[in-house]
Scaffold this motif. Structure first.
Motif, PDB file in Angstrom:
ATOM      1  N   ARG A 139      15.228 -15.959 -87.380  1.00 15.18           N
ATOM      2  CA  ARG A 139      15.129 -15.768 -85.935  1.00 15.18           C
ATOM      3  C   ARG A 139      14.118 -14.663 -85.640  1.00 15.18           C
ATOM      4  NH1 ARG A 139      20.861 -15.651 -83.589  1.00 15.18           N
ATOM      5  NH2 ARG A 139      20.768 -17.819 -84.276  1.00 15.18           N
ATOM      6  N   LEU A 140      13.129 -14.978 -84.812  1.00 17.73           N
ATOM      7  CA  LEU A 140      12.058 -14.041 -84.496  1.00 17.73           C
ATOM      8  C   LEU A 140      12.372 -13.268 -83.218  1.00 17.73           C
ATOM      9  CD1 LEU A 140       9.034 -16.417 -85.206  1.00 17.73           C
ATOM     10  CD2 LEU A 140      10.092 -14.772 -86.773  1.00 17.73           C
ATOM     11  N   GLU A 141      11.788 -12.085 -83.109  1.00 11.33           N
ATOM     12  CA  GLU A 141      11.974 -11.285 -81.903  1.00 11.33           C
ATOM     13  C   GLU A 141      11.287 -11.962 -80.716  1.00 11.33           C
ATOM     14  OE1 GLU A 141      10.307  -7.555 -82.998  1.00 11.33           O
ATOM     15  OE2 GLU A 141      12.058  -6.928 -84.173  1.00 11.33           O
ATOM     16  N   PRO A 142      11.821 -11.791 -79.513  1.00 12.02           N
ATOM     17  CA  PRO A 142      11.195 -12.439 -78.347  1.00 12.02           C
ATOM     18  C   PRO A 142       9.777 -11.948 -78.093  1.00 12.02           C
ATOM     19  CG  PRO A 142      12.931 -10.906 -77.672  1.00 12.02           C
ATOM     20  CD  PRO A 142      13.042 -11.052 -79.155  1.00 12.02           C
ATOM     21  N   THR A 143       9.450 -10.748 -78.576  1.00 17.13           N
ATOM     22  CA  THR A 143       8.112 -10.183 -78.374  1.00 17.13           C
ATOM     23  C   THR A 143       7.228 -10.329 -79.609  1.00 17.13           C
ATOM     24  OG1 THR A 143       8.944  -7.998 -79.050  1.00 17.13           O
ATOM     25  CG2 THR A 143       8.951  -8.510 -76.686  1.00 17.13           C
ATOM     26  N   VAL A 144       7.620 -11.194 -80.550  1.00 17.02           N
ATOM     27  CA  VAL A 144       6.844 -11.352 -81.779  1.00 17.02           C
ATOM     28  C   VAL A 144       5.402 -11.741 -81.443  1.00 17.02           C
ATOM     29  CG1 VAL A 144       7.480 -13.792 -82.066  1.00 17.02           C
ATOM     30  CG2 VAL A 144       6.835 -12.416 -84.071  1.00 17.02           C
ATOM     31  N   THR A 145       4.463 -11.139 -82.135  1.00 18.75           N
ATOM     32  CA  THR A 145       3.056 -11.460 -81.909  1.00 18.75           C
ATOM     33  C   THR A 145       2.655 -12.652 -82.772  1.00 18.75           C
ATOM     34  OG1 THR A 145       2.237 -10.017 -83.677  1.00 18.75           O
ATOM     35  CG2 THR A 145       2.594  -9.015 -81.497  1.00 18.75           C
ATOM     36  N   GLY A 146       1.520 -13.251 -82.433  1.00 16.44           N
ATOM     37  CA  GLY A 146       1.023 -14.354 -83.241  1.00 16.44           C
ATOM     38  C   GLY A 146       0.743 -13.931 -84.667  1.00 16.44           C
ATOM     39  N   GLU A 147       0.236 -12.723 -84.825  1.00 19.84           N
ATOM     40  CA  GLU A 147      -0.063 -12.210 -86.162  1.00 19.84           C
ATOM     41  C   GLU A 147       1.219 -12.007 -86.967  1.00 19.84           C
ATOM     42  OE1 GLU A 147      -2.460  -8.447 -88.238  1.00 19.84           O
ATOM     43  OE2 GLU A 147      -2.282  -8.604 -86.059  1.00 19.84           O
ATOM     44  N   GLN A 148       2.251 -11.459 -86.322  1.00 19.70           N
ATOM     45  CA  GLN A 148       3.521 -11.257 -87.019  1.00 19.70           C
ATOM     46  C   GLN A 148       4.150 -12.588 -87.405  1.00 19.70           C
ATOM     47  OE1 GLN A 148       5.501  -8.925 -84.003  1.00 19.70           O
ATOM     48  NE2 GLN A 148       5.111  -6.992 -85.062  1.00 19.70           N
ATOM     49  N   ARG A 149       4.129 -13.536 -86.489  1.00 14.85           N
ATOM     50  CA  ARG A 149       4.708 -14.847 -86.787  1.00 14.85           C
ATOM     51  C   ARG A 149       3.988 -15.494 -87.967  1.00 14.85           C
ATOM     52  NH1 ARG A 149       4.054 -20.354 -83.136  1.00 14.85           N
ATOM     53  NH2 ARG A 149       4.239 -21.742 -84.944  1.00 14.85           N
ATOM     54  N   ALA A 150       2.664 -15.394 -87.983  1.00 17.31           N
ATOM     55  CA  ALA A 150       1.893 -15.990 -89.076  1.00 17.31           C
ATOM     56  C   ALA A 150       2.250 -15.339 -90.408  1.00 17.31           C
ATOM     57  CB  ALA A 150       0.401 -15.852 -88.799  1.00 17.31           C
ATOM     58  N   ALA A 151       2.447 -14.010 -90.397  1.00 14.25           N
ATOM     59  CA  ALA A 151       2.788 -13.305 -91.630  1.00 14.25           C
ATOM     60  C   ALA A 151       4.169 -13.704 -92.128  1.00 14.25           C
ATOM     61  CB  ALA A 151       2.720 -11.795 -91.398  1.00 14.25           C
ATOM     62  N   VAL A 152       5.120 -13.847 -91.195  1.00 16.77           N
ATOM     63  CA  VAL A 152       6.468 -14.253 -91.579  1.00 16.77           C
ATOM     64  C   VAL A 152       6.448 -15.673 -92.138  1.00 16.77           C
ATOM     65  CG1 VAL A 152       8.801 -14.746 -90.746  1.00 16.77           C
ATOM     66  CG2 VAL A 152       7.580 -12.724 -89.911  1.00 16.77           C
ATOM     67  N   GLU A 153       5.743 -16.570 -91.460  1.00 18.89           N
ATOM     68  CA  GLU A 153       5.691 -17.957 -91.925  1.00 18.89           C
ATOM     69  C   GLU A 153       5.032 -18.051 -93.297  1.00 18.89           C
ATOM     70  OE1 GLU A 153       4.320 -22.406 -90.423  1.00 18.89           O
ATOM     71  OE2 GLU A 153       4.319 -20.707 -89.026  1.00 18.89           O
ATOM     72  N   GLU A 154       3.997 -17.260 -93.516  1.00 17.56           N
ATOM     73  CA  GLU A 154       3.337 -17.259 -94.828  1.00 17.56           C
ATOM     74  C   GLU A 154       4.305 -16.806 -95.915  1.00 17.56           C
ATOM     75  OE1 GLU A 154      -0.623 -15.340 -97.040  1.00 17.56           O
ATOM     76  OE2 GLU A 154      -0.048 -14.691 -95.024  1.00 17.56           O
ATOM     77  N   ALA A 155       5.091 -15.756 -95.612  1.00 18.05           N
ATOM     78  CA  ALA A 155       6.049 -15.251 -96.594  1.00 18.05           C
ATOM     79  C   ALA A 155       7.145 -16.273 -96.875  1.00 18.05           C
ATOM     80  CB  ALA A 155       6.660 -13.943 -96.094  1.00 18.05           C
ATOM     81  N   VAL A 156       7.588 -16.969 -95.833  1.00 17.42           N
ATOM     82  CA  VAL A 156       8.630 -17.976 -96.013  1.00 17.42           C
ATOM     83  C   VAL A 156       8.116 -19.143 -96.845  1.00 17.42           C
ATOM     84  CG1 VAL A 156      10.038 -19.693 -94.814  1.00 17.42           C
ATOM     85  CG2 VAL A 156       9.900 -17.364 -93.925  1.00 17.42           C
ATOM     86  N   ARG A 157       6.915 -19.607 -96.534  1.00 16.26           N
ATOM     87  CA  ARG A 157       6.353 -20.741 -97.273  1.00 16.26           C
ATOM     88  C   ARG A 157       6.074 -20.377 -98.734  1.00 16.26           C
ATOM     89  NH1 ARG A 157       5.129 -25.076 -94.262  1.00 16.26           N
ATOM     90  NH2 ARG A 157       5.004 -24.817 -91.990  1.00 16.26           N
ATOM     91  N   ALA A 158       5.914 -19.083 -99.005  1.00 16.58           N
ATOM     92  CA  ALA A 158       5.648 -18.641-100.377  1.00 16.58           C
ATOM     93  C   ALA A 158       6.913 -18.587-101.228  1.00 16.58           C
ATOM     94  CB  ALA A 158       4.980 -17.265-100.358  1.00 16.58           C
ATOM     95  N   LEU A 159       8.090 -18.692-100.605  1.00 18.13           N
ATOM     96  CA  LEU A 159       9.324 -18.707-101.386  1.00 18.13           C
ATOM     97  C   LEU A 159       9.296 -19.909-102.329  1.00 18.13           C
ATOM     98  CD1 LEU A 159      11.937 -17.915 -98.585  1.00 18.13           C
ATOM     99  CD2 LEU A 159      11.185 -16.368-100.397  1.00 18.13           C
ATOM    100  N   PRO A 160       9.624 -19.720-103.595  1.00 18.20           N
ATOM    101  CA  PRO A 160       9.483 -20.805-104.571  1.00 18.20           C
ATOM    102  C   PRO A 160      10.383 -22.004-104.309  1.00 18.20           C
ATOM    103  CG  PRO A 160      10.678 -18.949-105.520  1.00 18.20           C
ATOM    104  CD  PRO A 160      10.121 -18.473-104.213  1.00 18.20           C
ATOM    105  N   HIS A 161      11.412 -21.837-103.492  1.00 12.96           N
ATOM    106  CA  HIS A 161      12.341 -22.938-103.258  1.00 12.96           C
ATOM    107  C   HIS A 161      12.359 -23.401-101.803  1.00 12.96           C
ATOM    108  CE1 HIS A 161      14.248 -19.354-102.059  1.00 12.96           C
ATOM    109  NE2 HIS A 161      15.495 -19.725-102.141  1.00 12.96           N
TER     110      HIS A 161
END
Length: 234
Positions: A139-161
């Motif tokens: 769950r992302l913060e309501p004020t999440v920036t595009g840059e923050q969202r991209a960083a979170v998504e990159e980290a999630v997609r990098a999870l091996p499973h």
């Protein structure tokens, strides 16, 4: 959110993040709801929280957990998280089982707005063995920036499973939850669009994958909360 809520949230995540299983997926498994109370919660508020929780559809096995019980669990499972925390620093909490995955997220959001509640979390109900696939709601913060969202998504997609990662904006979340809550008492009426958040909804294939840094995802900038749930909730 005060310090103790993140500590207990990390504890809830750590137990599942290192687990694997040989079982078939239990996509409709029950969900455990944890409601942390404010340290200065009044007796009247505590009673009202319990009554509100027991009145929720598909909620069962409501139990009050004391500060001492919370401390003992951390001491036994993850003593490194204690640091300078003492029992009196920890909040009381209610735990409950949500037997219908379709309403668990709505119950989570509604209970988070009740007076006297500090934080509400969702985790997979205990099962032995665990299913081979579980869901994660980042769950992302309501004020999440595009840059923050991209960083979170990159980290999630990098999870091996991580088998799949889908983004849902808050308007889509509100519409979905309203639809899922139809016929579930007055739960749909209790929902408010301001409760929902944008999120990444992730399917995790746990079989034979070993440990992962799920708690690390929860500490990234722009992340409001992380919940491990049955795949059916996604």
């Amino acid at each position: 959110m005060r310090r103790v809520a993140p500590v207990l949230a990390l504890l809830l995540l750590c137990g599942l993040s290192a687990c694997t299983s040989e079982a078939e997926p239990e996509e409709g498994a029950s969900t455990t709801l944890t409601v942390l109370l404010d340290p200065d919660v009044t007796t009247a508020q505590k009673t009202a929280v319990e009554q509100r929780l027991r009145a929720m559809p598909s909620v069962a096995d409501v139990v009050l957990k004391t500060r001492d019980q919370a401390y003992e669990r951390i001491r036994e499972d993850s003593p490194d998280l204690l640091a300078d925390v003492k029992p009196e620093h920890l909040p009381e909490s209610f735990s409950a089982t949500v037997t219908d995955a379709s309403v668990a997220e709505a119950v989570n959001l509604v209970m988070g707005t009740v007076a006297g509640v500090e934080w509400v979390g969702l985790t997979m109900a205990e099962a032995d063995p665990l299913p081979t696939r579980i869901g994660a709601i980042v769950r992302l913060e309501p004020t999440v920036t595009g840059e923050q969202r991209a960083a979170v998504e990159e980290a999630v997609r990098a999870l091996p499973h991580a088998e799949s990662v889908e983004f849902e904006d808050r308007d889509a979340a509100y519409a979905r939850l309203r639809e899922q809550c139809q016929g579930k008492g007055d739960l749909a009426a209790q929902l408010d669009s301001r409760m929902t958040r944008p999120s990444l909804r992730v399917t995790l294939g746990m079989k034979g994958r070993g440990e992962t840094d799920l708690p690390g995802i929860g500490r990234l900038d722009g992340v409001e909360g992380l919940h491990l749930v049955p795949v059916a909730m996604l």
